[in-house]
Scaffold this motif. Structure first.
Motif, PDB file in Angstrom:
ATOM      1  N   VAL A   1       1.904   0.410  -3.863  1.00 25.97           N
ATOM      2  CA  VAL A   1       1.992  -0.921  -2.689  1.00 25.97           C
ATOM      3  C   VAL A   1       3.181  -1.562  -2.350  1.00 25.97           C
ATOM      4  N   LEU A   2       3.982  -2.031  -3.213  1.00 23.94           N
ATOM      5  CA  LEU A   2       5.024  -2.495  -2.809  1.00 23.94           C
ATOM      6  C   LEU A   2       6.084  -1.307  -2.930  1.00 23.94           C
TER       7      LEU A   2
ATOM      8  N   VAL B   1      -5.046  -2.701   2.623  1.00 23.59           N
ATOM      9  CA  VAL B   1      -4.108  -2.327   1.725  1.00 23.59           C
ATOM     10  C   VAL B   1      -4.014  -3.628   0.518  1.00 23.59           C
ATOM     11  N   GLY B   2      -4.400  -3.831  -0.934  1.00 22.77           N
ATOM     12  CA  GLY B   2      -3.967  -4.412  -1.196  1.00 22.77           C
ATOM     13  C   GLY B   2      -4.334  -3.632  -2.383  1.00 22.77           C
ATOM     14  N   CYS B   3      -4.116  -4.361  -4.119  1.00 25.82           N
ATOM     15  CA  CYS B   3      -4.150  -3.647  -5.153  1.00 25.82           C
ATOM     16  C   CYS B   3      -5.350  -3.490  -5.385  1.00 25.82           C
ATOM     17  N   VAL B   4      -6.521  -5.050  -5.551  1.00 22.23           N
ATOM     18  CA  VAL B   4      -8.125  -4.725  -6.145  1.00 22.23           C
ATOM     19  C   VAL B   4      -8.808  -3.171  -5.439  1.00 22.23           C
ATOM     20  N   ARG B   5      -8.349  -3.349  -3.395  1.00 22.60           N
ATOM     21  CA  ARG B   5      -9.406  -2.652  -2.997  1.00 22.60           C
ATOM     22  C   ARG B   5      -8.973  -1.401  -3.240  1.00 22.60           C
TER      23      ARG B   5
ATOM     24  N   ALA C   1      -0.684   7.675   0.852  1.00 20.16           N
ATOM     25  CA  ALA C   1      -1.165   8.228   1.735  1.00 20.16           C
ATOM     26  C   ALA C   1      -1.679   7.056   2.349  1.00 20.16           C
ATOM     27  N   ASP C   2      -2.550   6.253   1.764  1.00 19.64           N
ATOM     28  CA  ASP C   2      -3.454   4.835   2.277  1.00 19.64           C
ATOM     29  C   ASP C   2      -2.122   3.700   3.081  1.00 19.64           C
ATOM     30  N   VAL C   3      -1.559   4.105   2.175  1.00 20.51           N
ATOM     31  CA  VAL C   3      -0.407   2.942   2.343  1.00 20.51           C
ATOM     32  C   VAL C   3       0.847   2.406   3.448  1.00 20.51           C
TER      33      VAL C   3
ATOM     34  N   THR D   1      -2.584  -7.008   2.519  1.00 17.25           N
ATOM     35  CA  THR D   1      -0.689  -7.579   2.465  1.00 17.25           C
ATOM     36  C   THR D   1      -1.382  -7.483   4.106  1.00 17.25           C
ATOM     37  N   GLU D   2      -0.544  -9.140   3.913  1.00 18.68           N
ATOM     38  CA  GLU D   2       0.279  -9.531   5.334  1.00 18.68           C
ATOM     39  C   GLU D   2       1.805  -9.544   5.214  1.00 18.68           C
TER      40      GLU D   2
END
Length: 358
Positions: free
Chosen positions: A306-307, A190-194, A215-217, A172-173
């Motif tokens: 994430v969002l 942190v991205g949707c596939v990962r 937690a990762d986000v 994510t940028e």
């Protein structure tokens, strides 16, 4: 006027834009996307899988035919998160060179952020139909109403500064900026596939699996906040498939319609409701949603988390969705590059003053 071809090769999708560029205006000839999942397994193995490379090369062969047919004079392909992380990225480079006749640019997270911001900013700050998301009353939005079509929603440029979030497959940028350019940027992994590959192992996901993603986000946003002031923006803008799909679901569209989604406003409450809904659904239920691209079915819940976490962390009342993103930024930068070769990649985006990619 320059006719250029831009290719964005991400973790989940590969996309093509062929456009005539006149100044800062794009006249789109074709815009296409294929879900090739180039980054499948990269978070675990550190390598691009042979079958993922094969899917990517198949899509590229079709793109090469279209580029030749439309007569683009310059071609630039950028590769992002999955390729940055892969030990065997040379295999992608060799395949792309054989198909397109140019080398792909494996750009940094900061370059990716700058290109995304450059692609989105034009429609946000000065063109009709955009929204001042900093001045509307979030309480006036019905969670079931169409995003961006609420009676009384203001028009005109969005309030600045803007925090732009490009939620991709692998990273994510986050970019803070305004019409004068980028103030700060950071790319975090942190991205949707990962995150889906890392944590979502049940159908539907368990609460513990969703909590692990959150937690990762948060950890990633802690890192991003060292460089990018996450709470200083007047408007939160989101680009790429996660954000546009959430916007389409919030609007309850009967089919995916980019003209309805572009510059639409989705409230924080709507983002939370859509995310909770996706987390309760099975794979087949998500696949049956009319706006859902088949290649996003297994990763959209992770992307929505994430969002939602970003919206909560920034305190934003809403997110403005943009269909203009890194692909548009690549095309604009390529056309503007003085002395660029007639074929081959354009010059890289200017460096961004920001912390290192992670």
């Amino acid at each position: 006027m320059s006719r250029v071809a831009a290719i964005d090769c991400g973790t989940n999708s590969i996309r093509l834009l062929v456009a005539d560029v006149e100044g800062s205006t794009l006249h789109e000839l074709t815009r296409q996307m294929e879900i090739v999942r180039l980054g499948a397994g990269v978070d675990r193995t550190g390598e691009l899988a042979p079958e993922a490379l094969a899917r990517t090369f198949t899509a590229l062969r079709d793109y090469a035919e279209q580029i030749e047919r439309l007569g683009a004079s310059r071609v630039r392909m950028v590769a992002t998160s999955a390729t940055r992380d892969a030990r065997n990225r040379h295999e992608l480079v060799a395949g792309v060179r054989a198909i397109l006749g140019v080398d792909p640019e494996v750009i940094s997270g900061n370059e990716e952020a700058a290109l995304s911001f450059g692609g989105a900013i034009g429609d946000l700050v000065g063109r009709a139909g955009s929204f001042d998301a900093g001045s509307f009353d979030a309480g006036s939005f019905d969670a079931g109403s169409s995003a961006g079509s609420v009676e009384g929603a203001p028009t005109g440029p969005v309030a600045t500064p803007i925090l732009l979030a490009d939620i991709g497959g692998g990273s994510t940028e986050l970019v803070l900026g305004d019409v004068s350019g980028v103030r700060a940027a950071r790319s975090v992994n942190v991205g949707c596939v990962r995150l889906a590959e890392r944590h979502l192992h049940d159908d539907p996901p368990t609460g513990a699996q969703a909590a692990a993603i959150v937690a990762d986000v948060h950890a990633a946003l802690d890192l991003a906040a060292r460089t990018v002031p996450l709470t200083e923006a007047a408007t939160l803008v989101g680009v790429a498939g996660t954000v546009t799909t959430v916007a389409a679901l919030a609007a309850d569209l009967p089919e995916y319609d980019p003209t309805r989604i572009h510059l639409s406003v989705t409230t924080a409450e709507q983002v939370a409701q859509v995310t909770d809904r996706l987390l309760r659904m099975t794979h087949d239920q998500r696949a049956a949603l009319p706006v859902m691209h088949p290649g996003r079915v297994d990763v959209i819940a992770a992307g929505a988390l994430v969002l939602r976490t970003l919206v909560e962390r920034t305190g934003a009342a809403a997110v403005v969705a943009s269909e203009r993103d890194i692909l548009d930024g690549i095309a604009l930068a390529l056309a503007a590059a003085p002395g660029a070769p007639a074929t081959g990649p354009g010059r890289a985006a200017p460096p961004v003053t920001a912390g290192p990619s992670v």
